[in-house]
Design a protein around this motif. Sequence first.
Motif, short mmCIF file in Angstrom:
data_model
loop_
_atom_site.label_atom_id
_atom_site.label_comp_id
_atom_site.label_asym_id
_atom_site.label_seq_id
_atom_site.Cartn_x
_atom_site.Cartn_y
_atom_site.Cartn_z
N LEU A 138 -4.73 -6.94 1.72
CA LEU A 138 -5.82 -7.22 0.79
C LEU A 138 -5.31 -7.72 -0.56
O LEU A 138 -5.93 -8.60 -1.17
N ARG A 139 -4.23 -7.17 -1.05
CA ARG A 139 -3.67 -7.52 -2.37
C ARG A 139 -4.77 -7.57 -3.43
O ARG A 139 -4.95 -8.56 -4.14
N PHE A 140 -5.52 -6.47 -3.51
CA PHE A 140 -6.60 -6.36 -4.48
C PHE A 140 -6.28 -5.24 -5.47
O PHE A 140 -7.16 -4.52 -5.91
N GLU A 141 -4.99 -5.12 -5.80
CA GLU A 141 -4.55 -4.12 -6.75
C GLU A 141 -4.81 -4.61 -8.19
O GLU A 141 -4.97 -5.81 -8.43
N TYR A 161 -5.86 -2.80 10.35
CA TYR A 161 -4.96 -1.99 9.53
C TYR A 161 -4.91 -2.64 8.16
O TYR A 161 -4.61 -3.84 8.04
N VAL A 162 -5.20 -1.89 7.13
CA VAL A 162 -5.22 -2.43 5.77
C VAL A 162 -3.90 -2.09 5.09
O VAL A 162 -3.58 -0.92 4.86
N ALA A 163 -3.12 -3.13 4.82
CA ALA A 163 -1.84 -2.98 4.12
C ALA A 163 -2.09 -3.23 2.65
O ALA A 163 -2.34 -4.37 2.24
N SER A 164 -2.05 -2.19 1.88
CA SER A 164 -2.40 -2.36 0.48
C SER A 164 -1.95 -1.15 -0.32
O SER A 164 -1.74 -0.06 0.22
N GLY A 165 -1.85 -1.36 -1.61
CA GLY A 165 -1.62 -0.26 -2.52
C GLY A 165 -2.95 0.24 -3.05
O GLY A 165 -3.95 0.28 -2.32
N GLU A 166 -2.98 0.57 -4.31
CA GLU A 166 -4.21 1.08 -4.93
C GLU A 166 -5.22 -0.06 -5.09
O GLU A 166 -4.98 -1.03 -5.82
#
Length: 583
Positions: free
Chosen positions: A303-306, A374-379
């Motif tokens: 997602l890269r929505f950090e 599967y969602v690969a993401s941080g916060e």
Amino acid sequence: MGVAKGWRFSGKVFIWANHNLDLVHTQNGGTKKQDFSWKWSTTVPAPRRPIRWSLVCGVMLFVLGLISLFTGHIVSDLEWYSQRLLVKRSWYYKLNGARAPVDIWKSEFSKYYYGCSERGSRFAPAVREKHSNGYLLIAASGGLNQQRTGITDAVVVARILNATLVVPELDHNSFWKDNSDFLNIFDVDWFISSLAKDVPVVKRVPDKVMRSMLKPPYTMRVPRKSEPDYYLDEVLPILLRRRVVQLTKFDYRLSNDLPEELQKLRCRVNYHALRFTKPIRSIGQKVVTRMRKMAKRFIAVHLRFEPDMLAFSGCYYGGGDKERYELGEIRKRWTTLPETSPDGERKRGKCPLTPHEVGLMLRALGFKNDTFIYVASGEIYGGEETLRPLRELFPNFYTKEMLAGEEIQPLLSFSSRLAAIDYIVSDESDVFVTNNNGNMAKIIAGRRRYMGHKRTIRPNAKRLSAIFMERDKMGWNTFARKVKSCQRGFMGEPEEVRPGRGEFHEYPAACICKKTFKFSRIRSRNIGDRSSDKVLNSTEARVEHGDDTDYQRPETYDRLNNTGMVKVPVSLTEVDEDDFLAD
């Protein structure tokens, strides 16, 4: 005289002749001009003798034989020709207007490609440590995948300089505040042994060398995207004088375009030598196994929505003054970023899609509601409220925290190690979906291309943004049709991007070869040399390393020999210290 050709049409003859004027001798020695032109004639000329097609074919074969003899090209390899004609010219990216159905889970053409990064026969073995030009220290920069690019390029720079590489130092001061060292993330012994034939690598500068130095290691920062010549002109002389040089903030400090052998070295480092530690690999594989037990195939979405990504992009997502303030404060850490228009950035395709928009895109492409993701993401900025629309579109929604359980607890304070688990699962997924053109997206997309062109979907954000802004004004079928149309060319097909274009870490064209199959002929690259020609039997299959590709290889640099190793001028080994810049 001119030559006429006739075609019969229902009793009439259409005669064509050369428009050139021919000169005809007369009896009195003069000449007259005869003009041949287009004309209709109702007189049928005398029948000609039938053409002997066997003679024509014989002449054609003789001519083709001469061409083959003098050029070294095998013109009779019908299987190779038919495969190239039928396969290469039918790639997905050429079907823009054809509305051809696409398998959203796997590329039809991926089977024709494979990763190839073997050392060439002219690539010299690594120099021994004691004979190298000195020791190269590297301080990487950024998050896990940004540092990965720096480590990869550091090995290539050490090869160019004929230096011994010291295991790179990782960045402890970036936005992610991860104190992990190289040995906490990567298998350092595997790294050293894997590169033994390419570059000497040591864990630290020997004490004997450090004690013999009159001054500390020389520290410098090279410009981004520097050419090999820069390292030869600016870094090598200092290395020869000081024996130890440290390059700081080392990320994207080497040119994108390099000689082929150095590009292949990049691939050997990135896809083979940089292996995660056993504990990280173990957790990553457990997550993959648990996903496979629930579903035969699954999607990994980065997602890269950090917050840092949204702040860097300069985009606005409707959160009012609170969002503007929070992201504005984060954006201040990049002092060189210009003022931007959020609406302008979205129209240019520079804004990451929201999780809701990612879900809508996937459903429009044909992924059903029961698909496992599967969602690969941080916060995620906005937390669960931001993720809720994506969960509703895909209820089978999982993260590493949900699947790894207590095993992941010791890693929660180390963002780079958590990112390594996402890397493993994303690489093993059937479909990988990126949401921006960041470091992780590029690195994993490049690896998936190298490992067999597994389906990788990159949103065409520029065109999608216009569709999303108008989605309330159209029905679902119209919306889905437009999304499918604008995503053509962004579905991870083998030849979507011309080789040589794009970032090498994302499009490692020099390390991807095409396959040829049974009865393929192996020919020498030297014109007229048949000594190495042979034909495989019907049960064998051979993969040819680039002989029949259209890849545009970069020219080799004059100051690098065919082994990819620097040729050190004698004068540089005996230069006076005063010839260099003062420390």
